[in-house]
Structures are given as structure tokens and as C-alpha cells.
Design a protein around this motif. Sequence first.
Motif, PDB file in Angstrom:
ATOM      1  N   ARG A  14       0.785  -1.158   0.117  1.00  0.00           N
ATOM      2  CA  ARG A  14      -0.048  -0.002  -0.061  1.00  0.00           C
ATOM      3  C   ARG A  14       0.949   1.206   0.099  1.00  0.00           C
ATOM      4  O   ARG A  14       0.797   2.056  -0.923  1.00  0.00           O
ATOM      5  N   MET A  15       1.818   1.354   1.143  1.00  0.00           N
ATOM      6  CA  MET A  15       2.623   2.564   1.065  1.00  0.00           C
ATOM      7  C   MET A  15       3.613   2.433  -0.208  1.00  0.00           C
ATOM      8  O   MET A  15       3.893   3.588  -0.626  1.00  0.00           O
ATOM      9  N   THR A  91       7.105  -4.532   8.595  1.00  0.00           N
ATOM     10  CA  THR A  91       8.497  -4.214   9.428  1.00  0.00           C
ATOM     11  C   THR A  91       9.254  -5.456   9.744  1.00  0.00           C
ATOM     12  O   THR A  91      10.416  -5.210   9.881  1.00  0.00           O
ATOM     13  N   ARG A  94      12.354  -5.605   7.747  1.00  0.00           N
ATOM     14  CA  ARG A  94      13.220  -4.508   7.563  1.00  0.00           C
ATOM     15  C   ARG A  94      14.574  -4.673   8.011  1.00  0.00           C
ATOM     16  O   ARG A  94      15.391  -4.449   7.280  1.00  0.00           O
ATOM     17  N   TRP A 186      -2.420  -7.777   8.503  1.00  0.00           N
ATOM     18  CA  TRP A 186      -1.285  -8.008   9.459  1.00  0.00           C
ATOM     19  C   TRP A 186      -1.172  -6.750  10.506  1.00  0.00           C
ATOM     20  O   TRP A 186      -0.622  -7.071  11.736  1.00  0.00           O
TER      21      TRP A 186
END
Length: 382
Positions: A14-15, A91, A94, A186
Amino acid sequence: MQDVGIIMNGVTGRMGTNQHLIRSILALREEGGVELPGGERVVPDPILVGRNERKLQALCEEHDVDRYAVDPELETVLDGDDEIYFDSQVTPRRPEALLNAIDAGKHVYCEKPLATDLDEAKEVARAAKESDVKHGIVQDKLWLPGLMKLQRLIDHGFFGDLLSVRVEFGYWVFTGHVQPAQRPSWNYRAEDGGGIIDDMFSHWSYVLENLFGDVETVSCLGKIHIPERVDENGEAYEATAEDAAYAIMELEGDVVAQLNSSWTVRVNRDDLLEIQVDGTEGSAVAGLRECKTQHHSNTPKPEWNPDTPNEHDFYDDWEDVPNNQVFENAFKEQWAKYIRHVVAGEPFPWDFREGAKGVQLTEASYRSWDEGRRIEVPELEL
Ligand SMILES: NC(=O)c1ccc[n+]([C@@H]2O[C@H](COP(=O)([O-])OP(=O)(O)OC[C@H]3O[C@@H](n4cnc5c(N)ncnc54)[C@H](O)[C@@H]3O)[C@@H](O)[C@H]2O)c1
């Protein structure tokens, strides 16, 4: 004119798609690149990385991007000439991805939060600091027009002595039972890095610190108000991460911040995010784009009397702060600054140490909830 190669991992999300690829990198390309201090321009040249080749191909075709690589090829891509690695994956993936990119000598830029726990965040921040790479983390809210107007008021000394800050953030996120949810599933699973504290407190950390002062203590209560949601495949799942958090933070200078963050609230305010700032000389309320003020000299004198109908319109006592400038997309603004940092050495204070501070506040807030007490937030040592 020169190119800067950018490896964009997590770009099918999405981002990644909306804010980073379309509204930032492709928008900057369309403008002819980022202008450097000497007037020269540098054009971002993305290579899209992800796990699903079909999605990558479709993105490339739709947006006229000519390079992509699937996840297993990332190592080879990191050996190539692209200067910047960008990460907007979920996240938990990452930290390791960033460490690999730093190891490969890439400059690194990423979405928040830097990691899901402080030890990992510090490890990544240390690795970046000890290498020569230029590192940066997304702190997009600082470039929202509403917050830039607040900053302008602060710079003019509008508030006098700052007293308190109230942050009201949130909206109703559909559970998926009848209408599909508008956020990924999530977000509601702790085991996948979800939770509104994990999502929002890294934002609150830099917003509070940049505008009002460092956070010194936090008291926080999280709640899983809705225990079952329905995922992208129509399957019911147990929500294991909090969908609301209620926090009080003490900032340096004796300023108190109260922050309500919720995906289980129906909006009855001007915007999805509203920040009210009260000071001895004046107050302001900022939304995403607008900001209104009330000066001490224009403050009415309400009298408490529930026995008669209220005839005063309190909203009339506020004045709009004018734009006075053109506001660009917040993510694009920060991307342009990061590219100038990498290519022309311009200062870029929004680095991985700041990212780790966001994780520190997040972790302290979870601890406060868990232990049912106020937690100190000391100066961060890497
Ligand atoms: N700056 C902001 O305002 C903001 C807003 C929302 C999210 N974010 C951050 O951006 C990141 C991505 O969030 P999003 O909302 O775009 O999520 P998303 O689920 O839409 O996208 C996640 C991306 O990671 C990839 N991915 C890799 N492994 C995955 C896995 N095991 N499960 C699911 N996806 C996996 C997906 O393919 C996708 O490209 C998160 O770290 C989040 O905290 C930032």
C-alpha cells in the motif's frame, strides 16, 4: 542531468505503491528530477523488488518502469550500481534487509518503524552510523500542511509558554465481516508486527520531539477492542494486536501530551488527525492540511451553566492560518531532501538514530501497558 538508482523493496504494498512509487519517485521523475543546490538535476531511476513477479510486472507496465527483480535476486541487485536501497516491506522483514544493504555499501532509506524491537533498531542504527552510508527514515507527518502551519506558529512564538498537546487520531477500520477492511490484516496480528502502538507511536515520537520537545515519560493503555476480524481472503482470524491506545506523555519543559490512537472510533472532528496545542498566549488546532488559532485576546469567557441552552458557537472563536505557500506531497518532499542528502551532501537530520528513538517510545509504551505504570524514556544511547 544525472541518474540515481533506487532499489525499492516492498513496493507492491500500500505505502510502497501509492506514496513512494507513484506520488514520490515517479512524480519526481515527471518533474525532471530533484534540483540540486547548483541548479543541476538528478533523476531517480527505480528498480522494483518484491516477492510476487506478476505484481511487479503489472506495476512496471502500468507505470512505465523498466526494471524489476524478484526477492531471491535481491542479493545480485545489491551487488549492482544502484546507490540507494529503500524498504517499505512489512516491519519484521526490515532490519535484516537493511543490514544486508548497508553491508553492500548502499545508502539506506526506509519506512517507519525501523524495527519491531529496540535492540534490533539500535543494531541497524549502529551499523549505519559505523559505515559510510547515508541513512534516513520516513517521518512524513512533518511535511503535512497542518503540521507545517503549527511549526510556523511555534517559530513566531504564538503560543507563549507551551502547556499541553492533545492528539486525536483515528477512524473506523471495518472488521471485514460485512464490508472489507481498508487496512491490511497483519496490522491486527501482533506476531506479524501489527498493533496501533507499533504503527503510530514512531510517528508520535518524531512529531512531538520536532515540534514540542523530547518525550520524558509515557503512560499507555492498549486495547484489543475487536477480537475477531476477517482477512484479505475472507477468512476470520483472531486479532492479537491492539486496535486502540490511550497514552499520556510528559515532554521536556513540563509540557503534557495526551494521545488517543484508535481504529475503532467514528470520526466526529474536522480530520482523521487533529492536534490541539494550548499555550499561555494562544491555542491552535491542526488537522492534516488546515490549522486554526485562537489568541489569548480573542478567548471567550465561558461560564458553566447547564440550565440554559448554549448560545455561543465556540467554533466561531477560531481563525484559519493561511497557506502562504504551496504544499507538496509529504513523502515526496522528504524523498527530495534524502536524494539531495545522498547526492549533494545536504543535511538530513531524520536518520536511523531518530528511527530508533521511535522504536524506543513504542517499546516503552508497550511496557507501560504491560506493567500498568508510567515508564521513563531516557536519552537514547546507541
Ligand atoms: N509512513 C506512514 O504513514 C505509514 C503508513 C502505513 C504503513 N507504514 C509502514 O509501511 C510498511 C508497509 O506497510 P503497508 O501498509 O504498505 O503494508 P502492505 O501489507 O500493504 O505492504 C507490505 C509489503 O511488504 C511485502 N511483504 C514482505 N513480506 C511480507 C509478509 N510476510 N506478509 C505481508 N507482506 C509482506 C508485501 O509484498 C508488500 O510489498 C510498514 O512497515 C508500515 O509500518 C507507514
